[in-house]
Scaffold this motif. Sequence first.
Motif, mmCIF file in Angstrom:
data_model
loop_
_atom_site.group_PDB
_atom_site.id
_atom_site.type_symbol
_atom_site.label_atom_id
_atom_site.label_comp_id
_atom_site.label_asym_id
_atom_site.label_seq_id
_atom_site.Cartn_x
_atom_site.Cartn_y
_atom_site.Cartn_z
ATOM 1 N N ARG A 267 -61.649 -19.935 -30.933
ATOM 2 C CA ARG A 267 -60.914 -20.238 -32.005
ATOM 3 C C ARG A 267 -60.096 -21.942 -31.807
ATOM 4 O O ARG A 267 -60.576 -22.351 -30.219
ATOM 5 N N TRP A 269 -56.825 -25.503 -32.669
ATOM 6 C CA TRP A 269 -55.769 -25.803 -32.962
ATOM 7 C C TRP A 269 -56.579 -27.298 -33.528
ATOM 8 O O TRP A 269 -56.903 -27.896 -32.437
ATOM 9 N N GLU A 283 -54.273 -21.482 -35.384
ATOM 10 C CA GLU A 283 -55.425 -21.547 -34.856
ATOM 11 C C GLU A 283 -56.964 -21.069 -35.602
ATOM 12 O O GLU A 283 -56.396 -20.066 -36.625
#
Length: 360
Positions: A267, A269, A283
Amino acid sequence: MPNPDTYGIYLHIPYCRSKCRYCDFYSAPGTRGVPDEYVTALLRELSKSSRRPDTLYFGGGTPALLRPDQVHRLIKAAAPLPGAEITLEANPDVVTPENLAGFAAAGVTRISFGVQSADDAQLRRLGRTHTAAAAAQAFAWAREAGFREICGDIMLALPYYSIAEFDKTLALLQAGGCTHISAYLLKIEPGTAFGRTPPPGLPDADAAAEFYLYAVQRLAQEGYRQYEISNFACPGHEGRHNLLYWNCKDYWGIGPAAHSCLGSVRRFWPNDTAAFIAGTVQEQYEGPCNAEDYLIMQLRLCSGLNLTEYAARYGVRFDAGQMAFLRHCAASGYAVLDGDTLRLTPSGMIVQNAILEELI
């Protein structure tokens, strides 16, 4: 599958006083330090998990722009396990005896200085804001603060580069007490100042390769054992946090542009500091950590890829043609086939991408 008990946290501190000309990392202006609102946002995310890390890494940006009390709050919230490695990246010109002592008192165990070169003209060319003398002073202050794990970065194949510049930089880091050195080639990235206007005097690919091989040789002579394509350490001083990445273990990244891999799921940001502070972004799913990722990461390590373990994890075996290619690499000095372990030599690491193209 990755050992669920081995776990690291990466905290991205995007703030910088100025942007280096080669840098393509996400960053934000930080002339006044790191806002308390940003630290509060990191604390908000840390509160969402009770899993205690073995390693904690403050990366950036310029994490040394944090105040020691901010670092203390973040370490306390992360609740690292006893004996955890806690690393903070620093630029030599933003540290003082006071903040280094404060970082150590807060729990930081490992300080990493982005020195890059001991040549002041080169530092100005790169857009670095410190001098060689400032780097030497920062090392001295770090030792006085009690740091025993001191790291330094060297950039290779810079404009008008020479063996003498490398030797001078290595001597600076050695005198500074470095137990770990990262040495890596300059890469001109799109979107950077150098990408828009490449500097004159850049060595060609063959010369860059020679600088890299010289660095590997000299670092070994001085007791810095290579354990990854760009990383060298005195025995027992390897960076535990980055080994999590290269061994596809669990790590959680927090902050804009930070990446995570938890339970073999990647994942990231979004690159938006304001939205991160406001809590209006989450995320994003990137994809699974798969056999291809594992192959790429393991071949960065000097310990190499265990073919039996690779097959057990992912059900992947190299076919006859790929094995013939690897035997050719070994015969040409680019790799070592030791039983069921494949390791790249320093010469092989230079052409790693070409080797991977044949294996993926």
